[in-house]
Design an enzyme around this catalytic site. Structure first.
Site, PDB file in Angstrom:
ATOM      1  N   LYS B  80       8.415   9.266 -21.853  1.00 57.58           N
ATOM      2  CA  LYS B  80       8.915  10.436 -22.555  1.00 57.58           C
ATOM      3  C   LYS B  80       8.285  11.710 -21.998  1.00 57.58           C
ATOM      4  CE  LYS B  80       9.070  10.185 -27.153  1.00 57.58           C
ATOM      5  NZ  LYS B  80      10.334  10.377 -27.909  1.00 57.58           N
ATOM      6  N   ARG B 150       4.320  12.467 -30.989  1.00 60.31           N
ATOM      7  CA  ARG B 150       4.987  11.192 -30.720  1.00 60.31           C
ATOM      8  C   ARG B 150       4.249  10.414 -29.644  1.00 60.31           C
ATOM      9  NH1 ARG B 150      10.995  12.261 -31.909  1.00 60.31           N
ATOM     10  NH2 ARG B 150      10.977  14.508 -32.127  1.00 60.31           N
ATOM     11  N   GLY B 159      10.393   2.458 -31.286  1.00 61.41           N
ATOM     12  CA  GLY B 159      10.051   2.249 -32.694  1.00 61.41           C
ATOM     13  C   GLY B 159       8.764   1.489 -32.934  1.00 61.41           C
ATOM     14  N   MET B 161       5.643   2.352 -32.082  1.00 67.61           N
ATOM     15  CA  MET B 161       4.465   3.147 -32.409  1.00 67.61           C
ATOM     16  C   MET B 161       4.836   4.307 -33.319  1.00 67.61           C
ATOM     17  SD  MET B 161       2.467   2.879 -28.838  1.00 67.61           S
ATOM     18  CE  MET B 161       3.922   3.315 -27.972  1.00 67.61           C
ATOM     19  N   ARG B 405      15.984   9.377 -20.674  1.00 64.71           N
ATOM     20  CA  ARG B 405      15.358   8.201 -20.052  1.00 64.71           C
ATOM     21  C   ARG B 405      16.473   7.303 -19.557  1.00 64.71           C
ATOM     22  NH1 ARG B 405      13.282   5.621 -25.803  1.00 64.71           N
ATOM     23  NH2 ARG B 405      15.321   5.526 -26.743  1.00 64.71           N
ATOM     24  N   HIS B 521      18.457   0.593 -34.398  1.00 68.93           N
ATOM     25  CA  HIS B 521      17.418  -0.300 -33.888  1.00 68.93           C
ATOM     26  C   HIS B 521      18.000  -1.636 -33.464  1.00 68.93           C
ATOM     27  CE1 HIS B 521      14.170  -3.309 -34.315  1.00 68.93           C
ATOM     28  NE2 HIS B 521      13.480  -2.369 -33.690  1.00 68.93           N
ATOM     29  N   SER B 830      10.545 -30.793  -1.490  1.00 73.40           N
ATOM     30  CA  SER B 830      11.077 -30.055  -2.628  1.00 73.40           C
ATOM     31  C   SER B 830       9.979 -30.004  -3.682  1.00 73.40           C
ATOM     32  CB  SER B 830      12.322 -30.753  -3.164  1.00 73.40           C
ATOM     33  OG  SER B 830      12.814 -30.036  -4.266  1.00 73.40           O
ATOM     34  N   CYS B 897      12.606 -27.304  -6.966  1.00 71.28           N
ATOM     35  CA  CYS B 897      13.651 -27.783  -7.862  1.00 71.28           C
ATOM     36  C   CYS B 897      13.150 -27.900  -9.297  1.00 71.28           C
ATOM     37  CB  CYS B 897      14.229 -29.101  -7.379  1.00 71.28           C
ATOM     38  SG  CYS B 897      13.047 -30.445  -7.382  1.00 71.28           S
ATOM     39  N   TYR B 917      14.919 -22.711   0.255  1.00 68.06           N
ATOM     40  CA  TYR B 917      15.875 -22.632  -0.839  1.00 68.06           C
ATOM     41  C   TYR B 917      15.178 -22.789  -2.183  1.00 68.06           C
ATOM     42  CZ  TYR B 917      15.677 -27.746  -1.304  1.00 68.06           C
ATOM     43  OH  TYR B 917      15.250 -29.024  -1.500  1.00 68.06           O
TER      44      TYR B 917
END
Lengths: 973, 973
Positions: B80, B150, B159, B161, B405, B521, B830, B897, B917
């Site tokens: 902020k 704030r 929300g 803090m 933001r 919220h 693997s 895997c 992979y």
């Protein structure tokens, strides 16, 4: 076929080259050592040249003072062949012969069980030399040369492989032998040869021959072989040849050369037989070593009453006393002594035992060859600088030496011989240290029979291997193995033992045989194993139908207990209580020498004051692992423990813990008092809580009642605590994090006990160890819990100065991998190699029994990783852990407290890595002390004599010294 | 106290220095990036100088076009604060203020919750600047400056803090405010301030204030706040001050400076509150980051009808569509919109939803400020090059920006925005790839409601977060968590949600609320979590006594099923079947871009043709793990499997295996057909055999009957197979060694299936994988078994050319440690990171539930090691294994895997190590593709824009690139 296979195929030659190079350098190393000694004594040409020639040579002649081989070439010639060559060089009378090298064993196998042509050609040339020396010819009908064909590996494997004697006899040469000796002897020899060759080479079942002999005896009305005459034997020869034809479809080979190649091949094949495999497995001998084959002119100890054959030791192999000690049989072949079929006579007064007290000695009966034998044994012991086990034959009054080798001996004898030889300046003290196998010391420390206990002696036999054994009677090796696996202690009772019985002997506490002398199979093998053995117990009889036995006229059933005293030869009914042995002066001296040399200190794993006391007696320098949970199982406490576990609230738990606190404190007080200021590492509670709870219905009910809770609630707790993989579950420091009150109580008990003992004027060094740490934050958290509890206790003892070390087990692979972080919060590391092995090998000790034997059988694993540290895998993890820890904290104290702490190979490994201490069970403390000393000597390269490499087969050593060196450097800072 | 502690204490400063240095270099890196961009646009002095000053500065002023901070300083200023500074610099109208840096948060905590004096001094200076800009004075009774206080962390924690508004009001300044606006407003503001300050700073329970308000309303006969007048508020102020005195024992502070320090301290304290802790835990935000505090001049959206406050997004956060989208409330304070208490109006036509279709828009009601807002949003999006979430207030017709933001968005929107911005050339394609959180893709792939299924729609709400949710109704967050833990799917139904509900939202499939808009919220948090959410469902009512609910007039009890359609806003009774979503064009395009960039290929774990088909649809390039045991559980087969296990002889076993052979072959045929020549790695049987046997009495009886054996024999087999630690027991390749016939059957099935499919003209690339290899000799032995079986099958198919690769799982720590040896016989590795984690961490997945939550709660573990690869421990083992394997075989194919194969952080880790992979479940294939692309961009350092570091907190990257580089080199050869 696949790309991979091709790649592998390409790689092979390179790999082989590598091996050859290594082998060559090993040889040249050996050659160098030889050079040193040879130049001192004989100085015959450049040995480097000899070594080069030797590398190419595959057949090694010996005879009449000259030999291609020498003692140091045992890798190539086997022990027997190398020593025959060496004895020949020393001027000792040895029948001439030649050795086909161990390399040929592998070639033979690779070539599909064929003897390479080049080897045959060289052997033939060597055979001609033997003919010249003996003035006889192989296959000559008038003066036939007969030979023996014997195996001979790098490491002695008594009786494991095959032997053929009297080779060269056939329907024509037997007549020539008759002329040299007499007809009865010649035909007897021939029928023996057919029987032996038939059995060993042609694989005719030996009972086929035996039944013909029994028939012949019946027919002739004879009880003993000696009652049969030449014509009997001649007829038996025909019958035996029939047996061979029946079983093989071919005539018994008459061509002596065919006989020879058949026997040589049989010996090579016998390297792969099951007995030999098993023996190698037990003794850790690699299969790729192979055996050599020794072909040697026959000499006869059974040509008449001026003939004899015997076995002797240059010192007493049971006690180590410096006396010439041996047995012989008149008019007998060599194998008769070893087989233990006839009870032999002592060679001299010093060799007399109870059962041979009234027999004449060799010194009395044949004084001239006996004096010659005395001269030779002294020469050999001095030359080899070790106690020798020698075989000899006297043919018509003339002494021939057939073998010399380092003699097997009891642990007691090994210690005494090593110490006395060092005192005699025959060897150095460091050599004395290196001479004793650490493993063997354990038997010296095990209890012996209580001398004051009443003994119900039922019979007496030969004290073939000392010590005591108490166990249930079993009558077969298989039974011994089976019953021992259930945890029962057994005593193997046999008419006599054979190589087929090895596994049973291994499983038994002790061995009792009806027949055989001090050098019989049973006696030799038992001594090697460090097991108690009584042989030649004439009062032992087996029920004809099998089933039971009689000892000294009393019946015993299998499963009944008997007790053996291997030192006195007494066989006793029932179980005799055992007591701790007094350790002799030689042992104490050897340990003193070892302690001066070693760098790694030796602690013990002890959970009770009794264990601690025993371990201090064995020289433990501290306690490396004191498991607190074992203290919880005492009947008086287990109830409080269970109340603690079943507590429904922290408050209830705290109350139960308060009951336990004074008990735990009491334990520690006594242990600290015993240890008198030596470090004591206490591990906080480790096992999952359900281990303390009952599982059977009856017990659950009982516990519920005792605690005053419902059966349902106990069951619910049990169910809740049950785990799928408890090894990887809620245990160790995880308990300390879930139930900090438990760890707090334990720390309080330790600290209060330490204060109490210190207040009494005895120093205390407590160390607090946290188990199963996997993440540094576990240790960080628990360390601060431990510290705050210590501070809380010390606040009440302002005058006591106490700074307990706080450290951790390294038993979770992740802990080793992140040791650099963990060391931030640890004063010491103790490697818990049991769990480390279980986790890093994915091998649950409780479950591995189902497949581990298959693994060892198939050669997938060389040894049980729970016995010997798996250096490649677990060892690498240990190195990572050690290096990580020392990187963060160069002065980090590092030890091991798994079972491996008492295993000599593992102790040496830890020493090489740079560990500060090892910790093991009390009885293995001296084992570890000696192993640690040997490790120090190896590292220093200072053992002075030949390093006992052959005993440590399969160990990789490259690069492992580095950590150790670093450590030494670190200490200086 | 101990030596250790001292050492640790000594070390600390050094460690801190290290951190500071790192932080500094991070900053200078940020500064460099800034330089680039700044020189392009503004060119105000050397930024290096600025950065240096910034490092020392702790209070950052902004206002009237000038600011000490800038956007890149979010670590120091919080999101902020950094953006307020940046907006100010951009010339956007922002109320002036200052930011106290995040560094002070730690100082505050360390100093025992005190604000350092130097900070106070600098803050005062900044406050004076604010006063000058505003032309008002803090505490001035005539023109009082009011401020908001704030929090603002580096990463947004909506929300979590505390915030205080209207600070600066007291009994005297309230009069000044009344003069500026009107009395009613002033007193209302003052009573709000007392209430908020009382709650946040003085910790007075807020119901204490609310009950006074309720009493007042009762007394005045008013239903709504708006019915109360100035005198009511004035009397309430007195009452509130009484409440404060009652609860704190002190008067409400009248000194504005005291108010200010109190509020700043409260914000710092709120960083440590439980909600914030929990939020950080869920989102992986380190506690040491701290929050900044923003003190800013108040502007009022509630001063009359020419005032408003609103929230908007520069693009639609649900769909990603490029429309300006927002909501506002007239005559309201900012928090009113976010709290979702009044249903807001759309800012423009594009923002209209079903429930706001007939409401006037901001564009209509206040055209001038709306046009200004349009100008600003475009500027901000272009400047920040990302979709912005902006907050604004209109005070007496004048627009003020309070925040900008990067906007939270659904996965769908994230993909569309990234792709469209790249097309618009606002960002590069590589930036587009980096912008999408791989984890979020999974929700795009999960089934949506079957469009053809009948829907029993009971109500309609706001489509706050798209997707579908089916689950049982729960009415509290705790309940949601509890029930979800039992495996139930739940839908959280609430009046409205608050930060206290986070854990319940996390546990639920979806969220339904009665109140709140699209930016409430519930809506914001659910979108962030990628969960379906319907907010503002007016037809949802809660029974007054608790218990049940009514939706659209119908009663529902907790536990009943409901279905949410987050895209339409429909709430349905019961369970609606779900169907696969159509993936939009943007998704496909992004995946195409990602595929071009990534180096690691992505396979799938699939055991059935259906899985394989799904995975191919998601772009799987092969099967990395096909578990054969899952094929055994089909009802038709399990009987044959059990017969096989219970077989009393190998012959019986072979017969049962013959029944299974065609079934297994059939499975493979279909899978091979689906995969059309892509590699398919089949793992041979892995789990312990007892997993296939029944355990309940009834089942045992049934099986015994079916197989034709006795119950006792089934029980005996069960007992024999039972293991203490099955994880470390008789499983994996150990089964193949004990029962080679099982593995032979499986290899035959694979090879025959491959031949059949190849004969049909479809290419096949089978790979055979051996599980649980711990020792090279296991692999050596089994490889030759596999090869011989393949050859045997191929002998019957002379025309088929097939060379299956043969490789191994690396899942036992020892295998990783001895990988150099194992690679001699493996075509591929693997990594089975599930078992590797279990073993190396000593963490049984089945049992860890008992203590792992405690571990995460206590901060011992940062994340579940079964979700994210533990790079320090398990990762080190992986590196050792990879390096060992490639040392022996540079072309060794290496993959993963375990479950981790679909976890983005772990995919990146594998990519850095140089894996070939990763293999994961079908739905995670796109996740892995994107993560692999991001890893490649990170490595190349070529992402062009700001690397999304904040999302990957706590990753260590040092040195891990080396293996990857080596690998790349290896490929060239």
């Amino acid at each position: 076929m696949t790309a991979r296979k091709k790649a592998a195929a390409k790689k092979k030659p390179a790999a082989r080259k590598g091996t050859t190079r290594k082998a060559a350098s090993r040889k040249s190393g050996a050659a160098k050592r030889t050079t040193k000694r040879t130049t001192k004594r004989t100085a015959t040409g450049t040995t480097t040249g000899t070594a080069k020639k030797a590398a190419a040579r595959k057949v090694f002649f010996f005879g009449k003072g000259r030999a291609d081989g020498r003692a140091e070439m045992r890798d190539l010639l086997g022990g027997k062949g190398a020593n025959l060559a060496e004895m020949t060089r020393l001027g000792v009378p040895v029948p001439p012969g030649f050795t086909i090298s161990t390399d040929v064993c592998a070639e033979f196998k690779k070539a599909g069980s064929r003897i390479p042509a080049a080897v045959k050609r060289d052997a033939l040339a060597a055979l001609q030399k033997v003919e010249r020396v003996m003035g006889m010819r192989f296959g000559d009908p008038s003066r036939p040369l007969l030979v023996s064909v014997r195996s001979g590996a790098r490491s002695s494997m008594p009786g494991m492989m095959d032997t053929v004697l009297n080779l060269g006899l056939n329907d024509r040469t037997v007549a020539g032998l008759a002329q040299l000796a007499d007809e009865r002897f010649a035909f007897d020899s021939y029928r023996r040869f057919i029987q032996m060759y038939g059995d060993v080479v042609l694989e005719v079942p030996h009972h086929a021959f035996e039944s013909r002999l029994d028939e012949l005896k019946d027919h002739a009305g004879a009880d003993l072989d000696t009652e049969l005459d030449a014509s009997h034997w001649r007829s038996l020869i025909d019958e035996y040849q029939e047996v061979v034809l029946e079983h093989t479809g071919e005539r018994f080979p008459q061509d002596p050369m065919q006989q020879l190649w058949g026997a040589v091949a049989a010996v090579f094949r016998s390297w792969e037989n099951e007995r030999a495999h098993r023996y190698r497995e037990i003794h850790g001998i690699p299969g790729e070593w192979g055996t050599a084959v020794n072909v040697q002119a026959m000499v006869f100890g059974n040509m008449g009453d001026d003939c004899a054959t015997g076995v002797a030791f240059t010192r007493d192999p049971s006690t180590g006393e410096r006396v010439f000690y041996g047995e012989y049989l008149k008019n007998a072949q060599g194998e008769d002594v070893v087989a233990g079929i006839r009870t032999p006579q002592p060679i001299n007064a010093a060799s007399r035992k109870a059962d041979s007290a009234d027999l004449p000695t060799l010194a009395e009966e044949m004084p001239r060859p006996f004096r010659e034998l005395e001269r030779i044994y002294k020469k050999l012991e001095k030359h080899y600088r070790d106690m020798q086990d020698i075989e000899f034959t006297i043919q018509n009054g003339e002494l021939w030496m057939l073998q010399t080798r380092s003699g097997k001996r009891t642990a007691e004898a090994a210690v005494r011989i090593a110490v006395e030889m060092a005192r005699e300046r025959l060897i150095t003290r460091n050599e004395a240290i290196s001479r004793v196998t650490p493993e063997s010391l354990e038997q010296l420390l095990h209890p012996r029979l209580d001398p004051d206990a009443p003994r119900d002696v039922v019979a007496r036999g030969l004290p073939a291997s000392p010590g005591a054994a108490v166990g249930r009677i079993v009558l077969s090796a298989d039974e011994a193995e089976t019953l021992a696996k259930t945890g029962e202690k057994v005593v193997l009772v046999r008419q006599e033992t054979s190589p087929d019985d090895i596994h049973g002997m291994h499983a038994a506490e002790g061995i009792l045989t009806a027949r055989g002398g001090m050098t019989s199979h049973a006696a030799v093998v038992a001594r090697g194993m460090g097991k108690c053995c009584i042989s030649g117990c004439g009062d032992l009889h087996f029920d004809p139908g099998g089933g039971g036995i009689q000892i000294g006229g009393r019946r015993f059933e299998p499963g009944e207990f008997i007790t053996l005293d291997g030192t006195s030869g007494e066989v006793m009914a029932g179980r005799i209580p055992t007591a701790m042995p007094e350790l002799g002066g030689a042992f104490a001296e050897l340990m003193r020498w070892a302690d001066k040399v070693r760098r790694v200190s030796v602690r013990t794993n002890a959970d009770t004051p009794a264990d601690a006391t025993a371990a201090r007696g064995f020289g433990a320098e501290g306690i490396g692992l004191c498991r607190t949970e074992h203290m919880f199982f005492e009947p008086a406490r287990i109830l409080a423990v269970r109340e603690m576990i079943l507590a429904s609230s922290p408050a209830d738990r705290e109350r139960a813990l308060e009951t336990l606190l004074p008990m735990q404190r009491g334990d520690f007080v006594r242990i600290f008092e015993v240890m008198e200021g030596r470090p004591v590492t206490v591990r906080l509670l480790d096992p999952p809580l359900h281990e303390f709870l009952p599982h059977s219905d009856a017990e659950i009910t009982e516990v519920a009642k005792a605690i005053g809770t419902s059966v349902a609630s106990v069951r619910a707790s049990l169910a809740e605590l049950e785990e799928t993989n408890p090894m990887l579950g809620h245990r160790g420091c995880r308990l300390g994090i879930s139930y900090p009150e438990i760890y707090r109580m334990q720390v309080r008990a330790i600290t209060e006990a330490a204060c109490e003992v210190k207040a009494g004027g005895v120093d205390v060094k407590p160390e607090i160890m946290l188990p199963l740490i996997a993440h540094v934050r576990e240790l960080e958290r628990l360390r601060s819990l431990v510290e705050s509890e210590i501070e809380a206790v010390l606040a009440h003892h302002p005058k006591i100065r106490l700074r307990p070390h706080i450290g951790t087990m390294i038993e979770v692979p992740r802990a080793a991998l992140t040791a650099d972080q963990i060391a931030e919060h640890a004063d010491f590391f103790s490697f818990g190699t049991n769990d480390l092995t279980q986790m890093a090998y994915a091998l649950s000790r409780d479950d591995a029994g189902r497949f581990l034997p298959t693994y060892v059988d198939h050669g997938i694993l060389e040894s049980d990783p729970f016995v010997v540290v798996d250096e490649e895998g677990i060892g690498r993890l240990m190195r990572i852990g050690l290096e990580g820890g020392r990187q963060t904290r160069p002065d980090l104290k590092v030890g091991i407290c798994g079972e491996h702490g008492g295993n000599p190979a593992s102790v040496r490994f830890c020493a090489r890595l740079g560990f500060d201490y090892v910790s093991c069970s009390p009885f293995r403390v001296p084992v570890a002390r000696l192993a640690a000393a040997q490790a120090a000597l190896e590292e220093a390269g200072a053992s002075g004599g030949k390093p006992p490499k052959t005993k440590r087969a399969g160990q990789k050593r490259s690069g492992t010294n580095r950590a150790g060196k670093k450590r030494a450097g670190g200490k200086k800072r």
